[in-house]
Enzyme design. Structure first.
Site, PDB file in Angstrom:
ATOM      1  N   GLU A  98     -12.901  -2.475  13.601  1.00  0.00           N
ATOM      2  CA  GLU A  98     -11.993  -2.452  12.439  1.00  0.00           C
ATOM      3  C   GLU A  98     -10.677  -1.749  12.795  1.00  0.00           C
ATOM      4  OE1 GLU A  98     -15.206  -2.787   8.791  1.00  0.00           O
ATOM      5  OE2 GLU A  98     -14.769  -0.799   9.625  1.00  0.00           O
ATOM      6  N   ASP A 104       6.762  -2.740 -14.970  1.00  0.00           N
ATOM      7  CA  ASP A 104       7.744  -3.484 -15.751  1.00  0.00           C
ATOM      8  C   ASP A 104       9.055  -3.539 -14.999  1.00  0.00           C
ATOM      9  OD1 ASP A 104       9.337  -1.086 -16.554  1.00  0.00           O
ATOM     10  OD2 ASP A 104       7.477  -0.567 -17.596  1.00  0.00           O
TER      11      ASP A 104
END
Ligand code: DGJ
Length: 732
Positions: free
Chosen positions: A616, A536
């Site tokens: 990777e 929030d």
């Protein structure tokens, strides 16, 4: 100047670059809401209000028999309660004699050239470059004399208006607040829809869009946190509004506790919209002279659809809510050990992860849950914030120094607001946990919640956390919260204050966060609540980044990050590359796609890089370089959602630099069909009069052409494949 006062000091018009908000104190001192929408001249708009003799909508005494004047029909800024307005009220009181009428009338106004900090709570703040102005309107309850101050903040350039209120018991007897919202406003005409972001743990903030009619539509949380299930960012828009077209209004509550948003059409076709602290489990007693402040709600309006609305929120939250060193400074690329080890780690394992990560260019190791007290699983130890040196093979100082020697920063996990029953803290202070004497409490993750309304508990936490942060070179804290609150009871509040616990609790959380940042101003905080359960605006005041979700699946993350983007800046969304098969969904996606999704966020890794292939590992280096290359776009640029989330085969979004010099687009293929349709990528926001070269095919066109025609991929990518494309300004 964004505040105009006219009409004998009774018409108040708030002007932002693209919006106008107006209210007027009428002849009976009722504060009418007359307009909120596209910017117009600051002229008195009371005539827009249609008055009629409406059956069963009575008339206040001062109407003197005028049957067309009814509080039940008037659009109001502070709707009265219990005196003839039968719609939802904003402020509900119980007076000492048990009566509940509350009839607020205009008393006066003043203007401050600055923004108003809300006492004890986060709020938008002024910067040296820009201050918000504040209009303060004073309202007085007709009989009891209770005073309410309505605060309207105006950030003109950003198209932002804020609202909050302060209730002062200026009467002679105690009064009980049964409901105290932050805003209420009535839209005079038209049809609206409500867009809300709802979900669950590990699947936060999916978008829902519902019509607003005579049945009240409402979302909220009574969990003690803003929650995974609902979010305190809600949009009201016209049925025809899209990303690029139409009226829309954002309501973003700066609060991390219980909240409610509601919208409902009244009998006259007007739409009342309200937001604030959830009235359930709320009851606050004000003795004479005491005040109560509501949290701030940030309103924003866009006449041009949802993308602009989101950009307005991103700008204001980045500039006027996020604080500290990392407001603009580059955030370190991190590796977190949680999904790599869970609780099963020791010093060597952590150093191994860090060593490999540092070689690949990762800048910070975050040591997650399990380093303190007795904590080898999630059933014990919370509250005992003492380093488990046996498990850690030494002190955190040594570990931190080792990490710093590798050129890495050191981050540490805490969950300060919680307590395990199996902890020394609980054994010493069972009354510090929120639970009702004589009643077996509900457990969440087998833990209880500390009563953060109590200062001695906050002092203990401050002392413990400071001790750890003071003794080791710690650069970052992940601040977690892993359950909802119930079984409300506080040993230090009186029975009549039981309805104050939720609010006092969250004020206590803010107080602790503030005091920690005062002591450690350079600390980077990452908010977290089992992922995004407390995502929030208020938390952004303390933590400029928040772990977006415990779900790290790249495909699920598309909708989670999409839903989050409507209000919150991309820079605020913690996004990590984790191992496959994904721990939450079991799905496997490529390292490339996991990276491309995480690039649009506060980027990091959450796996043991010793276990990935050499290829990777090379990709890690490239991903970090790409993240840094695009940092100004993802963390400071304008964000565009290019697709929705449903009924399509790919999802795409874009960032454009504020100076329009370059842009980045990401596409992820989410589905595959036979005889596939072409992937046509819309492009937005480029300067129409400049030329741009596209990294995908080398084509050079004007911004006008790209914005109009977009990019069609010559080959349809396979399921879960993805790409990142850049447009750079070209002299050619
Ligand atoms: C929930 C968080 O969201 C996770 O990332 C991890 O920190 C765990 N808590 C640790 O208990």
């Amino acid at each position: 100047m964004g505040i105009f006062v006219s009409g004998n000091d009774r018409v108040f018009t708030l002007q932002t670059k693209d919006s106008t908000y107006q209210m007027k104190a009428d002849t009976h001192d009722v504060l009418l809401h007359t307009y909120y929408g596209k910017r117009i001249d600051p002229e008195d708009l009371e005539e827009l209000i249609f008055k009629a003799d409406v059956g069963f909508s009575g008339n206040p005494p001062e109407a003197n028999g005028d049957r067309t004047y009814s509080l039940d029909c008037l659009p109001q800024e502070l709707p009265s309660s219990g005196v003839g307005d039968y719609r939802d009220d904003m402020l509900r009181l119980t007076h000492a004699d048990g009566s509940t009428a509350a009839d607020f009338r205009f008393q006066g106004w003043e203007i401050s050239p600055l923004s108003r900090p809300v006492p004890g709570m986060p709020a938008l703040y002024d910067t040296p470059e820009e201050s918000g102005e504040t209009l303060i309107i004073t309202m007085r309850e007709k009989v009891s004399g209770i005073t309410v101050r309505l605060y309207y903040g105006v950030f003109e350039e950003e198209n932002i208006i804020t609202r909050s209120i302060q209730v002062e018991n200026s009467g002679k007897t105690p009064v009980v607040l049964e409901k105290a919202l932050s805003c209420s406003l009535d839209y005079l005409f038209g049809d609206y829809e409500m867009i809300h972001f709802s979900g669950r743990h590990a699947m936060e903030r999916s978008l829902y869009r519902v019509p607003v009619g005579p049945a009240c539509v409402s979302v909220g949380s009574i969990r003690g946190t803003s929650s995974h299930q609902q979010n305190p960012g809600v949009i009201l828009c016209r049925p025809e509004t899209t990303e690029d077209f139409g009226d829309c209004y954002g309501f973003c509550l700066v609060y991390s506790g219980n909240f409610q948003f509601s919208a409902q059409k009244d009998q006259r076709g007007q739409t009342r919209v309200q937001m604030g602290i959830h009235p359930d489990w709320f009851r606050f007693t004000l003795e004479p002279g005491e005040v109560f402040d509501t949290p701030q709600v940030i309103l924003s309006y866009s006449p041009n659809g949802l993308t602009t609305l989101s950009q307005q929120y991103h700008d204001i939250l980045r500039e006027h809510m996020c604080r500290g060193v990392y407001k603009h400074a580059p955030r370190p690329v991190l590796i977190n050990n949680w999904e790599a080890t869970y609780f099963n780690f020791n010093r060597e394992k952590i150093l191994n992860i860090a060593r490999q990560a540092s070689q690949l260019g990762i800048e910070m190791l975050v040591l997650d849950d399990g380093w303190f007290g007795k904590r080898d699983d999630d059933n014990s130890g919370l509250g005992d914030w003492f380093v488990n040196e046996k498990k850690m093979g030494g002190t955190l100082k040594q570990l931190g120094e080792d990490l710093h020697a590798m050129g890495m920063k050191f981050g540490l996990w805490f969950e300060p607001e919680m307590i395990s029953e199996d902890s020394d803290l609980y054994r010493a202070h069972p009354d510090w946990a929120i639970q009702i004497p004589g009643r077996e409490p509900n457990r969440g993750r087998n833990q209880l919640v500390l009563d953060m309304s109590r200062k001695e508990i906050r002092d203990y936490l401050l002392e413990r956390i400071s001790d750890i942060l003071g003794k080791a070179p710690i650069d970052y804290v992940k601040w977690d919260v892993n359950r909802s609150i119930c079984d409300l009871y506080s040993h230090t509040l009186s029975p009549k204050q039981s309805g104050e616990i939720f609010h006092r609790h969250i004020l206590g959380v803010y107080d602790l966060l503030e005091r920690i940042l005062e002591r450690f101003p350079d600390l980077l905080l990452e908010g977290c609540s089992g992922g995004g359960g407390r995502f929030d605006a208020a938390m952004l005041y303390y933590s400029p980044q928040i772990w977006c979700s415990d779900n790290t699946d790249a495909i699920n993350r598309l909708s989670i990050q999409y839903g989050t983007s409507f209000f919150y800046p991309i820079s605020a969304m913690g996004a990590h590359i984790s191992a496959v098969p994904n721990h939450q969904t079991g799905r496997s996606t490529s390292f490339k796609t996991r990276g491309n999704v995480a690039l649009s966020g506060s980027f990091g890794y959450e796996l043991d890089l010793n276990r990935v292939s050499d290829e990777e590992k090379e990709m890690v280096k490239e991903q970090i370089a790409t993240f840094k290359h695009f940092y100004d776009l993802t963390h400071e640029g304008d964000y565009y959602r290019l697709t929705g989330m449903r009924d399509q085969e790919f999802v795409a979004w874009e960032f454009v630099a504020k100076d329009k010099s370059h842009a980045m687009l990401t596409m992820v293929k989410t589905d595959s069909q036979g005889n596939p349709l072409p992937v046509h990528l819309p492009v937005k926001g480029l300067d129409e009069n400049r030329k741009y070269v596209c990294s995908y095919n080398g084509s050079i066109h004007s911004g006008r052409v790209w914005n109009q025609c977009g990019l069609t991929l010559p080959i349809v990518p396979t399921e879960y494949d993805s790409l990142v494309v850049e447009w750079s300004e070209s002299d050619a």
